[in-house]
Design a protein around this motif. Structure first.
Motif, short mmCIF file in Angstrom:
data_model
loop_
_atom_site.label_atom_id
_atom_site.label_comp_id
_atom_site.label_asym_id
_atom_site.label_seq_id
_atom_site.Cartn_x
_atom_site.Cartn_y
_atom_site.Cartn_z
N TRP A 262 -1.60 -0.78 5.56
CA TRP A 262 -1.92 -0.28 4.11
C TRP A 262 -1.36 -0.87 3.18
O TRP A 262 0.03 -1.15 3.27
CB TRP A 262 -1.53 1.30 4.11
N GLN A 263 -1.85 -1.16 1.95
CA GLN A 263 -1.32 -1.74 0.77
C GLN A 263 -1.75 -0.64 -0.43
O GLN A 263 -3.05 -0.65 -0.41
CB GLN A 263 -1.22 -3.11 0.63
N LEU A 264 -0.83 -0.50 -1.22
CA LEU A 264 -1.01 0.41 -2.42
C LEU A 264 -0.33 -0.35 -3.62
O LEU A 264 0.77 -0.59 -3.96
CB LEU A 264 -0.65 1.90 -2.56
N ASN A 267 1.70 -3.23 -2.73
CA ASN A 267 2.81 -2.85 -2.17
C ASN A 267 2.55 -2.27 -0.81
O ASN A 267 1.86 -1.40 -0.79
CB ASN A 267 3.67 -1.92 -3.13
N THR A 268 3.49 -2.61 0.28
CA THR A 268 3.22 -1.66 1.56
C THR A 268 4.14 -0.62 1.61
O THR A 268 5.38 -0.88 1.05
CB THR A 268 3.97 -2.76 2.43
N PRO A 269 3.33 0.45 1.86
CA PRO A 269 4.45 1.77 1.70
C PRO A 269 5.61 1.79 2.90
O PRO A 269 5.30 1.19 3.96
CB PRO A 269 3.22 2.63 2.05
N THR A 271 6.46 4.68 4.21
CA THR A 271 6.25 5.36 5.22
C THR A 271 4.75 5.67 5.49
O THR A 271 3.95 5.50 4.55
CB THR A 271 6.88 6.75 5.01
N ASN A 273 2.64 3.43 6.89
CA ASN A 273 2.10 2.41 7.30
C ASN A 273 1.98 2.16 8.64
O ASN A 273 3.02 2.16 9.55
CB ASN A 273 2.94 1.11 6.61
N THR A 280 0.37 9.51 0.44
CA THR A 280 1.22 8.87 -0.54
C THR A 280 1.20 9.85 -1.79
O THR A 280 0.29 10.39 -1.99
CB THR A 280 1.13 7.59 -0.73
N THR A 290 -6.19 0.01 -3.30
CA THR A 290 -5.82 0.20 -2.02
C THR A 290 -6.19 -0.75 -0.91
O THR A 290 -7.71 -0.84 -1.01
CB THR A 290 -6.36 1.55 -1.63
#
Length: 337
Positions: A262-264, A267-269, A271, A273, A280, A290
């Motif tokens: 996952w990327q938001l 940015n890779t989270p 927690t 991921n 989040t 996203t």
């Protein structure tokens, strides 16, 4: 001095032709050379490619033994340990006939015939190579299943008589598409990209140093990519705004999806991921991008990206969400945000 190969016996004329600055002169001498018998001459096919053993080989003997009544003897070395001897009567009887011999193994055989004439005192011999070649090809894939868009890698190996290695080869995809170009020639190993889902074949065609050919065909599969999908987004109505992104991806090939990235907003989270569901907190109002990247157990990868607007509600809504308050029907809400 010139050296020539004599192909007949008896008297031979010799002619010399000299040319210098456009002028030419000729000198002929009749019966200048007399060639005594014998003269060995025989032939065979030379090369046999992957014959069924044992194989019977014919040697067409056309040697000149001499004049009728000459006394001769003939020796054959057939290269596999077989030696034949013909006395005078048998030599004349077999002259201009085919000699048949059975070979039980592949190999490179040196065939020699030697004839001696007791009448002229001369001996002549001739050697010829007989190749009974075993030559096979084997095509292999580094991986027999690849993801759509990826290259399939393959290579060939061969079994042949050591003295005659492969000197030319080619690849054909799906029976009719020749691989490689003059600017991108084929190699061993090699690879290509087939942009079509399903079963495909590669054929390797080899030619060795004596002209024998061998080929092998093998099958590989181009697998479809998983379909990456983000499901219905779930969000809390109260501050702080918490959003859950569920995975809704599917596997077209039936190979299970094994990885989630996952990327938001790029940015890779820290927690969540790597899990099918990602939750989040959204810190501020705005449009959030996203991305979900899924990978199946074969390693096939696909991705999807969505953009979603998120808006924090005011404090009046926050109070209304708190069920600890008993609110009369005539309660007056004051806007504080």
């Amino acid at each position: 001095p010139d050296i020539v190969q004599i192909t007949d016996t008896g008297s031979l004329d010799v002619t010399s032709i000299v040319s210098f600055r456009g002028c030419k002169d000729t000198l002929s001498l009749e019966d200048e050379i007399f060639v005594n018998a014998p003269l060995v001459q025989f032939g065979n096919q030379g090369v046999f490619c992957n014959p069924t053993l044992p194989i019977e080989v014919s040697f067409n003997e056309t040697s000149i033994l001499g004049q009728p009544g000459d006394s001769v003897e003939v020796f054959w070395d057939l290269g596999d340990g077989t030696n034949l001897y013909y006395n005078n009567a048998t030599a004349w009887q077999n002259n201009n006939q085919s000699l048949l011999h059975s070979y039980t193994d592949y190999g490179n055989y040196n065939i020699e015939q030697k004839i001696h004439s007791f009448t002229t005192g001369c001996t002549d011999s001739l050697s010829s190579q007989l190749i009974i070649n075993y030559f096979t090809a084997d095509l292999s894939f580094v991986e027999d299943s690849v993801c759509l868009g990826n290259a399939v890698s393959y290579y060939w190996t061969d079994v042949s008589i050591e003295q005659f290695p492969v000197f030319n080869y080619s690849y054909i995809a799906d029976g009719d598409s020749i691989l490689g170009t003059p600017t991108d020639p084929v190699t061993n190993p090699d690879s290509c990209v087939i942009n079509s889902i399903g079963e495909h074949t590669i054929t390797a065609n080899l030619i060795n140093g004596v002209g024998c050919q061998a080929s092998d065909i093998d099958t590989f599969f181009v697998m479809p990519l998983p379909i990456a999908t983000i499901g219905s987004i779930q969000q809390e109505t109260c501050s702080p705004l918490t959003v859950t992104f569920p995975d809704a991806s599917t596997s077209v090939s039936g190979i299970p999806i094994a990885g989630y990235n996952w990327q938001l907003n790029g940015n890779t989270p820290g927690t969540g991921n790597g899990l099918p569901t990602f939750t989040t907190a959204i810190p501020t109002n705005g449009n959030y991008t996203t991305t979900l990247i899924v990978t199946d157990e074969l390693g096939c990868v696909n991705a999807t990206t969505i953009t979603t607007p998120f808006l924090h509600r005011g404090s009046a809504y926050i109070r209304a969400c708190d069920t600890s308050y008993a609110v009369p029907s005539n309660y007056l809400f004051n806007r504080v945000s």
